[in-house]
Write a protein that holds these residues in place. Structure first.
Motif, PDB file in Angstrom:
ATOM      1  N   GLY A   1       8.870   0.472  12.732  1.00 35.35           N
ATOM      2  CA  GLY A   1       9.065   0.867  11.462  1.00 35.35           C
ATOM      3  C   GLY A   1      10.201   1.333  11.064  1.00 35.35           C
ATOM      4  N   SER A   2      10.568   1.622   9.741  1.00 36.55           N
ATOM      5  CA  SER A   2      11.959   1.958   9.318  1.00 36.55           C
ATOM      6  C   SER A   2      11.745   3.154   8.595  1.00 36.55           C
ATOM      7  N   PHE A   3      12.984   4.002   8.721  1.00 38.72           N
ATOM      8  CA  PHE A   3      12.907   5.249   7.894  1.00 38.72           C
ATOM      9  C   PHE A   3      14.178   5.209   7.158  1.00 38.72           C
ATOM     10  N   TYR A   4      14.004   5.454   5.869  1.00 35.70           N
ATOM     11  CA  TYR A   4      15.180   5.335   4.922  1.00 35.70           C
ATOM     12  C   TYR A   4      15.519   6.957   4.410  1.00 35.70           C
ATOM     13  N   LEU A   5      16.696   7.288   4.527  1.00 35.01           N
ATOM     14  CA  LEU A   5      17.125   8.497   3.960  1.00 35.01           C
ATOM     15  C   LEU A   5      18.294   8.522   3.052  1.00 35.01           C
ATOM     16  N   TRP A   6      18.327   9.093   1.730  1.00 35.38           N
ATOM     17  CA  TRP A   6      19.295   9.236   1.059  1.00 35.38           C
ATOM     18  C   TRP A   6      19.414  10.718   0.506  1.00 35.38           C
ATOM     19  N   ASP A   7      20.539  11.331   0.768  1.00 34.25           N
ATOM     20  CA  ASP A   7      20.817  12.768   0.639  1.00 34.25           C
ATOM     21  C   ASP A   7      21.987  13.103   0.351  1.00 34.25           C
ATOM     22  N   VAL A   8      22.380  14.431   0.302  1.00 35.61           N
ATOM     23  CA  VAL A   8      23.746  14.757   0.078  1.00 35.61           C
ATOM     24  C   VAL A   8      23.826  15.959   1.326  1.00 35.61           C
TER      25      VAL A   8
ATOM     26  N   THR B   1      10.166   6.582   3.425  1.00 32.46           N
ATOM     27  CA  THR B   1      11.294   6.812   2.351  1.00 32.46           C
ATOM     28  C   THR B   1      11.504   8.375   2.048  1.00 32.46           C
ATOM     29  N   THR B   2      12.754   8.654   1.760  1.00 34.61           N
ATOM     30  CA  THR B   2      12.938  10.030   1.015  1.00 34.61           C
ATOM     31  C   THR B   2      14.269  10.088   0.545  1.00 34.61           C
ATOM     32  N   LYS B   3      14.420  10.367  -0.689  1.00 34.00           N
ATOM     33  CA  LYS B   3      15.625  10.599  -1.733  1.00 34.00           C
ATOM     34  C   LYS B   3      15.898  12.151  -2.155  1.00 34.00           C
ATOM     35  N   SER B   4      17.323  12.415  -1.966  1.00 31.88           N
ATOM     36  CA  SER B   4      17.445  13.610  -2.848  1.00 31.88           C
ATOM     37  C   SER B   4      16.544  14.884  -2.482  1.00 31.88           C
ATOM     38  N   ALA B   5      16.239  14.930  -1.371  1.00 31.52           N
ATOM     39  CA  ALA B   5      15.172  16.135  -1.319  1.00 31.52           C
ATOM     40  C   ALA B   5      15.247  16.887   0.127  1.00 31.52           C
ATOM     41  N   LEU B   6      15.701  16.072   0.950  1.00 33.46           N
ATOM     42  CA  LEU B   6      15.384  16.964   2.416  1.00 33.46           C
ATOM     43  C   LEU B   6      16.520  18.194   2.475  1.00 33.46           C
ATOM     44  N   HIS B   7      17.694  18.192   1.940  1.00 34.57           N
ATOM     45  CA  HIS B   7      18.554  19.219   1.731  1.00 34.57           C
ATOM     46  C   HIS B   7      17.931  20.442   1.220  1.00 34.57           C
ATOM     47  N   GLN B   8      16.467  20.351   0.816  1.00 33.91           N
ATOM     48  CA  GLN B   8      16.185  21.619   0.251  1.00 33.91           C
ATOM     49  C   GLN B   8      15.708  22.437   1.142  1.00 33.91           C
ATOM     50  N   LEU B   9      15.262  21.910   2.486  1.00 31.89           N
ATOM     51  CA  LEU B   9      14.603  22.496   3.527  1.00 31.89           C
ATOM     52  C   LEU B   9      15.959  23.214   4.387  1.00 31.89           C
TER      53      LEU B   9
ATOM     54  N   PHE C   1       7.024  17.570   2.787  1.00 30.40           N
ATOM     55  CA  PHE C   1       7.623  17.138   4.474  1.00 30.40           C
ATOM     56  C   PHE C   1       6.862  17.916   5.192  1.00 30.40           C
ATOM     57  N   LEU C   2       6.572  18.858   5.605  1.00 29.99           N
ATOM     58  CA  LEU C   2       5.972  19.855   6.526  1.00 29.99           C
ATOM     59  C   LEU C   2       4.429  19.541   6.665  1.00 29.99           C
ATOM     60  N   ASP C   3       3.962  19.658   5.676  1.00 27.09           N
ATOM     61  CA  ASP C   3       2.282  19.559   5.808  1.00 27.09           C
ATOM     62  C   ASP C   3       1.677  18.433   5.337  1.00 27.09           C
ATOM     63  N   TYR C   4       2.337  17.464   5.001  1.00 31.72           N
ATOM     64  CA  TYR C   4       1.693  16.152   4.615  1.00 31.72           C
ATOM     65  C   TYR C   4       1.234  15.377   6.142  1.00 31.72           C
ATOM     66  N   THR C   5      -0.078  14.967   5.879  1.00 29.35           N
ATOM     67  CA  THR C   5      -0.769  14.427   7.241  1.00 29.35           C
ATOM     68  C   THR C   5      -1.153  12.898   6.654  1.00 29.35           C
TER      69      THR C   5
ATOM     70  N   VAL D   1       0.768  -1.008   0.051  1.00 33.55           N
ATOM     71  CA  VAL D   1       0.056  -0.124  -0.135  1.00 33.55           C
ATOM     72  C   VAL D   1       1.033   1.369  -0.013  1.00 33.55           C
ATOM     73  N   ALA D   2       1.272   1.781  -1.214  1.00 30.50           N
ATOM     74  CA  ALA D   2       2.098   2.826  -1.252  1.00 30.50           C
ATOM     75  C   ALA D   2       1.491   4.120  -1.420  1.00 30.50           C
ATOM     76  N   HIS D   3       2.092   5.418  -0.993  1.00 27.58           N
ATOM     77  CA  HIS D   3       1.772   6.517  -0.661  1.00 27.58           C
ATOM     78  C   HIS D   3       2.888   7.279  -1.348  1.00 27.58           C
ATOM     79  N   GLY D   4       2.637   8.199  -2.318  1.00 31.62           N
ATOM     80  CA  GLY D   4       3.719   9.029  -2.924  1.00 31.62           C
ATOM     81  C   GLY D   4       3.245  10.452  -2.790  1.00 31.62           C
ATOM     82  N   VAL D   5       4.242  11.322  -2.071  1.00 30.98           N
ATOM     83  CA  VAL D   5       4.110  12.851  -1.731  1.00 30.98           C
ATOM     84  C   VAL D   5       4.985  13.453  -2.396  1.00 30.98           C
ATOM     85  N   ASP D   6       4.336  14.639  -3.037  1.00 31.88           N
ATOM     86  CA  ASP D   6       5.195  15.532  -3.420  1.00 31.88           C
ATOM     87  C   ASP D   6       4.710  16.878  -3.828  1.00 31.88           C
TER      88      ASP D   6
END
Length: 217
Positions: A154-161, A126-134, A112-116, A80-85
């Motif tokens: 549960g697990s949280f996955y982060l890939w970023d620079v 999960t999140t990839k290549s995005a958190l650095h923008q904040l 990231f901030l307003d998704y409920t 059951v996948a949710h895509g947020v953008d």
């Protein structure tokens, strides 16, 4: 679909994640170029989904999902996948991809901030290549929001620079100007802290540098 920040208005001082979209990823051409360059790698998606144990029935939330490759691949496994953008064009591209594969992840026009998150708590976020923008202050809020939508264990996955010299934990040496970061945090979404350890899964209750506490209280 309506923007989450219009359905749930924020104070004027609240950081707007939607502002950059018109410049960077607000056109079909820009989104198509993004997908060609870095948006699609089913083999890498499957490797990550295997690592996170995603299978039939898994609840997965992909924050800043981009063109939806990971969410679609998860849905193909029965998750059951949710895509947020924040980009409507990204979400339109992602939905078209899902339609081609005959799957139907749930798409959310939010950041990231307003998704409920509605429904059962997620097994993986999960999140990839995005958190650095904040900005740094809002990164913390984004991580707390992610922790709040995870089930206990549960697990949280982060890939970023990240900039040089900003290691995940103290004692890491300075690195190049940008540094790929790949972190899985296990045991998140509970009352215990979990340490952010690079390229590893850490157990609940191991409170350390970069700790995240969360879960719905």
């Amino acid at each position: 679909m309506p923007r989450s920040d219009t359905a749930h208005p924020r104070p004027v001082w609240y950081f707007s994640e939607y502002a950059p979209v018109g410049i960077d990823l607000g056109s079909k051409a820009a989104v198509a170029a993004y997908d060609r360059n870095q948006g699609t790698d089913p083999q890498a998606d499957d490797t990550l989904l295997d690592r996170l144990g995603v299978s039939d029935g898994t609840q997965l939330v992909d924050l800043a999902c981009g063109t939806g490759s990971l969410a679609v691949q998860a849905a193909r496994r029965g998750a059951v996948a949710h895509g947020v953008d924040v980009s409507e064009e990204m979400l339109a591209f992602a939905k078209a991809r899902a339609d081609r594969f005959g799957v139907a992840p749930q798409w959310h026009h939010a950041g990231f901030l307003d998704y409920t998150h509605q429904g059962p708590l997620a097994d993986a976020v999960t999140t990839k290549s995005a958190l650095h923008q904040l900005p740094d202050f809002w990164k913390q809020q984004a991580l707390l929001n992610a922790a709040g939508m995870l089930r206990p264990g549960g697990s949280f996955y982060l890939w970023d620079v990240s900039p040089a010299g900003t290691g995940v934990s103290r004692g890491e040496p300075d690195r190049a100007a940008t540094d790929d970061r790949d972190v899985v945090v296990g045991g998140c979404g509970c009352r215990h802290g979990v340490s952010l350890r690079r390229s590893s899964v850490s157990p609940a209750g191991d409170l350390g540098e970069g700790a995240v506490e969360g879960g719905r209280q």
